[in-house]
Structures are given as C-alpha cells and as structure tokens.
Design a protein around this motif. Structure first.
Motif, PDB file in Angstrom:
ATOM      1  N   PHE A  97       0.836  -1.198   0.000  1.00  0.00           N
ATOM      2  CA  PHE A  97       0.000   0.000   0.000  1.00  0.00           C
ATOM      3  C   PHE A  97       0.874   1.251   0.000  1.00  0.00           C
ATOM      4  CE2 PHE A  97      -4.248   1.808   0.848  1.00  0.00           C
ATOM      5  CZ  PHE A  97      -3.906   3.113   1.185  1.00  0.00           C
ATOM      6  N   LEU A  98       1.925   1.252   0.817  1.00  0.00           N
ATOM      7  CA  LEU A  98       2.749   2.451   0.979  1.00  0.00           C
ATOM      8  C   LEU A  98       3.890   2.547  -0.018  1.00  0.00           C
ATOM      9  CD1 LEU A  98       2.677   2.545   4.858  1.00  0.00           C
ATOM     10  CD2 LEU A  98       1.749   4.276   3.317  1.00  0.00           C
ATOM     11  N   THR A  99       3.964   1.592  -0.945  1.00  0.00           N
ATOM     12  CA  THR A  99       4.953   1.689  -2.029  1.00  0.00           C
ATOM     13  C   THR A  99       4.302   1.673  -3.408  1.00  0.00           C
ATOM     14  OG1 THR A  99       5.296  -0.717  -1.972  1.00  0.00           O
ATOM     15  CG2 THR A  99       6.808   0.647  -0.663  1.00  0.00           C
ATOM     16  N   ALA A 100       2.976   1.641  -3.455  1.00  0.00           N
ATOM     17  CA  ALA A 100       2.269   1.697  -4.743  1.00  0.00           C
ATOM     18  C   ALA A 100       2.088   3.147  -5.161  1.00  0.00           C
ATOM     19  CB  ALA A 100       0.915   1.013  -4.626  1.00  0.00           C
ATOM     20  N   LYS A 101       2.354   3.425  -6.418  1.00  0.00           N
ATOM     21  CA  LYS A 101       2.139   4.775  -6.934  1.00  0.00           C
ATOM     22  C   LYS A 101       0.649   5.103  -6.993  1.00  0.00           C
ATOM     23  CE  LYS A 101       3.001   8.680  -9.083  1.00  0.00           C
ATOM     24  NZ  LYS A 101       3.675   9.813  -8.413  1.00  0.00           N
ATOM     25  N   PHE A 102      -0.146   4.095  -7.405  1.00  0.00           N
ATOM     26  CA  PHE A 102      -1.584   4.311  -7.573  1.00  0.00           C
ATOM     27  C   PHE A 102      -2.377   3.344  -6.697  1.00  0.00           C
ATOM     28  CE2 PHE A 102       0.487   5.223 -11.685  1.00  0.00           C
ATOM     29  CZ  PHE A 102       0.197   6.575 -11.791  1.00  0.00           C
ATOM     30  N   ILE A 103      -3.426   3.839  -6.088  1.00  0.00           N
ATOM     31  CA  ILE A 103      -4.333   3.025  -5.279  1.00  0.00           C
ATOM     32  C   ILE A 103      -5.747   3.282  -5.787  1.00  0.00           C
ATOM     33  CG2 ILE A 103      -5.258   2.602  -2.968  1.00  0.00           C
ATOM     34  CD1 ILE A 103      -2.464   3.732  -1.973  1.00  0.00           C
ATOM     35  N   ILE A 104      -6.430   2.215  -6.179  1.00  0.00           N
ATOM     36  CA  ILE A 104      -7.767   2.347  -6.751  1.00  0.00           C
ATOM     37  C   ILE A 104      -8.764   1.632  -5.852  1.00  0.00           C
ATOM     38  CG2 ILE A 104      -9.234   1.790  -8.731  1.00  0.00           C
ATOM     39  CD1 ILE A 104      -6.801   2.150 -10.514  1.00  0.00           C
ATOM     40  N   ILE A 105      -9.724   2.380  -5.341  1.00  0.00           N
ATOM     41  CA  ILE A 105     -10.727   1.861  -4.417  1.00  0.00           C
ATOM     42  C   ILE A 105     -12.114   2.248  -4.934  1.00  0.00           C
ATOM     43  CG2 ILE A 105      -9.207   1.900  -2.403  1.00  0.00           C
ATOM     44  CD1 ILE A 105     -10.350   4.611  -1.669  1.00  0.00           C
ATOM     45  N   ASN A 106     -13.164   1.797  -4.228  1.00  0.00           N
ATOM     46  CA  ASN A 106     -14.517   2.145  -4.686  1.00  0.00           C
ATOM     47  C   ASN A 106     -15.431   2.610  -3.554  1.00  0.00           C
ATOM     48  OD1 ASN A 106     -15.063  -0.304  -3.372  1.00  0.00           O
ATOM     49  ND2 ASN A 106     -16.632  -0.874  -4.853  1.00  0.00           N
ATOM     50  N   SER A 107     -14.870   2.803  -2.368  1.00  0.00           N
ATOM     51  CA  SER A 107     -15.713   3.315  -1.276  1.00  0.00           C
ATOM     52  C   SER A 107     -14.817   4.028  -0.277  1.00  0.00           C
ATOM     53  CB  SER A 107     -16.519   2.187  -0.626  1.00  0.00           C
ATOM     54  OG  SER A 107     -15.679   1.145  -0.189  1.00  0.00           O
ATOM     55  N   SER A 108     -14.719   3.482   0.915  1.00  0.00           N
ATOM     56  CA  SER A 108     -13.896   4.118   1.946  1.00  0.00           C
ATOM     57  C   SER A 108     -12.415   3.833   1.721  1.00  0.00           C
ATOM     58  CB  SER A 108     -14.312   3.607   3.319  1.00  0.00           C
ATOM     59  OG  SER A 108     -15.660   3.904   3.574  1.00  0.00           O
ATOM     60  N   ASN A 109     -11.605   4.782   2.139  1.00  0.00           N
ATOM     61  CA  ASN A 109     -10.169   4.594   2.113  1.00  0.00           C
ATOM     62  C   ASN A 109      -9.739   3.960   3.434  1.00  0.00           C
ATOM     63  OD1 ASN A 109      -7.562   4.714   1.182  1.00  0.00           O
ATOM     64  ND2 ASN A 109      -7.260   6.839   1.755  1.00  0.00           N
ATOM     65  N   PHE A 110      -8.460   4.003   3.751  1.00  0.00           N
ATOM     66  CA  PHE A 110      -7.927   3.416   4.969  1.00  0.00           C
ATOM     67  C   PHE A 110      -7.383   4.550   5.838  1.00  0.00           C
ATOM     68  CE2 PHE A 110      -7.705   0.432   1.507  1.00  0.00           C
ATOM     69  CZ  PHE A 110      -8.211  -0.730   2.056  1.00  0.00           C
ATOM     70  N   PRO A 111      -8.173   5.046   6.791  1.00  0.00           N
ATOM     71  CA  PRO A 111      -7.771   6.228   7.569  1.00  0.00           C
ATOM     72  C   PRO A 111      -6.578   5.979   8.485  1.00  0.00           C
ATOM     73  CG  PRO A 111      -9.727   5.248   8.525  1.00  0.00           C
ATOM     74  CD  PRO A 111      -9.479   4.527   7.232  1.00  0.00           C
ATOM     75  N   TYR A 112      -6.263   4.699   8.717  1.00  0.00           N
ATOM     76  CA  TYR A 112      -5.164   4.370   9.616  1.00  0.00           C
ATOM     77  C   TYR A 112      -3.838   4.192   8.872  1.00  0.00           C
ATOM     78  CZ  TYR A 112      -6.865  -0.152   7.940  1.00  0.00           C
ATOM     79  OH  TYR A 112      -7.301  -1.182   7.139  1.00  0.00           O
ATOM     80  N   ILE A 113      -3.826   4.452   7.554  1.00  0.00           N
ATOM     81  CA  ILE A 113      -2.604   4.336   6.764  1.00  0.00           C
ATOM     82  C   ILE A 113      -2.215   5.732   6.272  1.00  0.00           C
ATOM     83  CG2 ILE A 113      -1.497   3.273   4.768  1.00  0.00           C
ATOM     84  CD1 ILE A 113      -3.482   1.007   4.947  1.00  0.00           C
ATOM     85  N   PRO A 114      -0.982   6.154   6.493  1.00  0.00           N
ATOM     86  CA  PRO A 114      -0.565   7.511   6.121  1.00  0.00           C
ATOM     87  C   PRO A 114      -0.214   7.630   4.634  1.00  0.00           C
ATOM     88  CG  PRO A 114       1.271   6.382   7.149  1.00  0.00           C
ATOM     89  CD  PRO A 114       0.110   5.421   7.178  1.00  0.00           C
ATOM     90  N   LYS A 115      -1.140   8.123   3.845  1.00  0.00           N
ATOM     91  CA  LYS A 115      -0.897   8.313   2.412  1.00  0.00           C
ATOM     92  C   LYS A 115       0.345   9.188   2.201  1.00  0.00           C
ATOM     93  CE  LYS A 115      -2.983  10.666  -1.577  1.00  0.00           C
ATOM     94  NZ  LYS A 115      -2.043  11.804  -1.588  1.00  0.00           N
ATOM     95  N   ARG A 116       1.189   8.767   1.264  1.00  0.00           N
ATOM     96  CA  ARG A 116       2.403   9.514   0.958  1.00  0.00           C
ATOM     97  C   ARG A 116       2.117  10.603  -0.080  1.00  0.00           C
ATOM     98  NH1 ARG A 116       7.004   4.804   0.581  1.00  0.00           N
ATOM     99  NH2 ARG A 116       8.404   6.620   0.559  1.00  0.00           N
ATOM    100  N   ARG A 117       2.893  11.641  -0.031  1.00  0.00           N
ATOM    101  CA  ARG A 117       2.614  12.831  -0.850  1.00  0.00           C
ATOM    102  C   ARG A 117       2.560  12.519  -2.339  1.00  0.00           C
ATOM    103  NH1 ARG A 117       5.730  16.591  -3.347  1.00  0.00           N
ATOM    104  NH2 ARG A 117       7.637  15.615  -2.548  1.00  0.00           N
TER     105      ARG A 117
END
Length: 390
Positions: free
Chosen positions: A99-119
């Motif tokens: 999750f924290l090394t993928a350039k793109f993340i594709i979801i269809n509802s809620s994200n993961f609030p406990y994971i710190p998205k990188r800039r």
C-alpha cells in the motif's frame, strides 16, 4: 448521538492517528511508479469499478504495470495471481508494504484512515454508485470516523455533473478539480454488445434463455424491516403486460438481510442471487429492475430497460436520509405498495419512459459514454509521464 457512541468514534479516530504515525516506518521504501493496488469494498470481493479497470489494464500489452489486489479472504482469489498480479490479505504486513509503495491506489468506497498516504501517491476513489440520489457524506451527518475514511483521496470518478457538484460539497470543500468526469468504469459494459456476457451469466447461474427476469435489488437502510413485495403477483402482472414466463432474481444488499427472504425464496420463480458478485452482469440478463433507492437504477437506465421503484417507506426515508434529486424528478414510476406497483407496470409506456430517461440524463449532466476505463488508463499513463510535476 449519545455519549457512548461519541466516545467510540473518538477512540477510532485516535487509533487511526496513532497507526498513521507508526506505519510511516514504511517510508524507507521507495514508491514503485508502475505499481497499482486495488481494493473493492474494503477487501470484500473482486467487484465493481476496480474490477473493470483492472480487466482493461490487463488487456493492454504496452506499459506493463505491477498489480496488487487485497482481500479479506485472499485464498478465494489466488486464481488471479500471475507474473503481473499478486493477491494479499488486507491489513497484513505485506499489505502495508505494498500500500505504501504503490504509486496508484484504486478503491470504490472508503479509504484506509489508519494508513498515512504519501505525498506522491495517487488514490483514485471510483465510488460504488452512479447518479445522485440518496444523500451521503457530510450532508447526511456521517460520523467523524467515516469522514476521515472517505475523504482521503486524490481524485474521485464521477458519473454525472450533479454527482460532482454534491460530492465536492460533501467531501472536498467544493474542490471540483478532484473529480474525473468520465462516467463509471463498470458501466462501459452497457455501451457495447453484451450478448456474450448475457450467455456467460445465464450459464453460470444455470438459468434458462427462454425465461424473462426481474431483478429485485433493495438498498441498505438503517432500520431493517420485512420486504412485503408480492413476488407471485408481480410475476403474473409482468406476464399480462409483457408476455412470456418470468422469474424473480432477488439480490439483497450486503449489509441488509431481509428477515422474511427465506420464506419468499422459491427455486421455481424466486431465486436468491445475493451472493453473485457482479451486479452489472445481473443487469445485463435482467429485463426489468425493481429497486427503491439503490444507485443501480442509474446503471439500469443506461440500458433503457424498464426500472420501477418500490419504496414502501419513502416518507420515512426522505425524512431520515434525504435525497440530492427528489424522487419526483426521477424518470421511474414510484409505488409504495403492491397495488400501486401493479398499476405502474400495467400503465408503463416505453416511449414515454425513454424520453424521461433522456431528459433525466440531461438534467443530471451524464458523463457516461462507454470510455471510462480507457480514460483511467490514459490518466495514469499521463501521470507517469508527468511524474515530476506530481
């Protein structure tokens, strides 16, 4: 909202903040520019828009990507693994790493609030419903934990201008630049000849080609209650109006189990398809849709096939939940009981219905044109080319 509920929400938010700080240890790993992580409904299946985007990407021979799919029960999807795709269990160590090394993340509802998205990461929320019907987000008094769950995305896919307008108010403080106005990837299926999909779906469900099918798909509601639609009467009405032999395909919402459904299921004329994972394929094989407030009505109108609203609790739902577009402005005939539904079906006129759909799509500013998956593909390729400006 009682004090105990508020306390639980506060604990969830604090836990998410602690987790975000801890998981930053994965920042020591570089982001992989061509890695895409997919997740549908928090890992509950290989479904909806992420599925159709993935299928399109896999069909392209150039610009190979590395794909990561995450599931609650990954063993059920190991068949998907190949030289390009890996399958992981959600919330495992490998999941956090990818999750924290993928350039793109594709979801269809809620994200993961406990994971710190990188800039430099790009999260595309494709959402899971088209049109703009029942209220969601901040305008529906959604709780504070769900607000941070849903709102942390880079872009959101939009099916129509009205959706962009209301969702930007709910989630992005009126920033419409975060919306990709391209239509729903899962709905591209309706803009081509899908006869092969019909045949494949009928075969998988072991359904007869000679029958006609009514898809009943009520949405989730906070207060569960019995579903009092008279299926036998419905089948007789459709036979009188449209001819042929009819069967009901009943699909309950994943969060809403109808109490009396087991009594209603009959292998001969009412079949439970709640566990069938692809709603678009069910729409393809169905001749009629009956729903209440589900956004599947938007998907169905793209096929121009009849859709009827059966909403026994419409006054309460309007009062407690509310709508972006009032039901009176929908192109579908609305019934609150079996007698009204019979009247609506018997007086249905296809030409009037099609004209109403045309006007409804114009009023909402429909973006659907069958090219959403290609638009996502082109968008990601452009981001890779211009990665220095992200």
């Amino acid at each position: 909202m009682n004090s105990l509920y508020k306390a639980k929400q506060l604990i969830l938010v604090l836990a998410a903040l602690v987790s975000r700080n801890f998981l930053k240890i994965f920042y020591v790993f570089s982001i992989e520019e061509k890695k895409i992580l997919f997740c549908s409904h928090q890992g509950n299946g290989y479904i909806c828009n992420p599925k159709y985007i993935y299928m399109y990407f896999k069909s392209k021979s150039e610009n190979k990507f590395k794909y990561v799919w995450v599931f609650n029960k990954p063993r059920e999807f190991l068949r998907m693994e190949d030289s390009e795709t890996i399958v992981l269990k959600i919330n495992s160590l490998k999941f956090f790493y990818h999750f924290l090394t993928a350039k793109f993340i594709i979801i269809n509802s809620s994200n993961f609030p406990y994971i710190p998205k990188r800039r430099k990461q790009i999260i595309i929320n494709t959402w899971h419903g088209g049109g703009a019907y029942k209220k969601i987000g901040q305008e529906n008094n959604i709780d504070m934990y769900k607000k941070i769950t849903i709102c942390d995305f880079s872009y959101m896919v939009s099916s129509c201008r009205k959706f962009t307008n209301v969702m930007s108010k709910a989630f992005t403080k009126n920033d419409e630049n975060k919306f990709l106005n391209i239509g729903m990837p899962r709905n591209d299926i309706f803009f081509r000849n899908y006869q092969d999909i019909i045949q494949r779906t009928l075969d998988k469900l072991q359904l007869s080609e000679s029958k006609k099918y009514i898809l009943c798909a009520p949405t989730w509601r906070l207060e569960q209650e019995d579903y009092d639609l008279n299926f036998q009467q419905l089948l007789e009405i459709c036979k009188r109006k449209f001819g042929g032999e009819w069967v009901v395909l009943f699909r309950s919402h994943k969060y809403h189990k109808i109490n009396t459904l087991k009594k209603l299921i009959n292998e001969e004329y009412v079949i439970d398809v709640s566990e069938y994972d692809d709603m678009q394929e069910l729409i393809c094989i169905s001749n009629i849709l009956i729903t209440d407030y589900s956004s599947c009505m938007w998907d169905m109108l793209l096929t121009r096939k009849p859709c009827f609203i059966y909403a026994q609790d419409i006054e309460r739902y309007t009062r407690c939940n509310g709508f972006y577009v009032p039901p009176s402005a929908w192109p579908f005939l609305i019934a609150k009981n079996n007698e009204e539904l019979e009247h609506n079906i018997m007086h249905f006129k296809d030409d009037i219905y099609r004209e109403k759909i045309k006007m409804h799509c114009k009023d909402l500013g429909c973006f659907e044109n069958g090219n959403a998956t290609k638009a996502i593909y082109d968008f990601l390729k452009e981001k890779l080319i211009n990665k220095g400006t992200n």
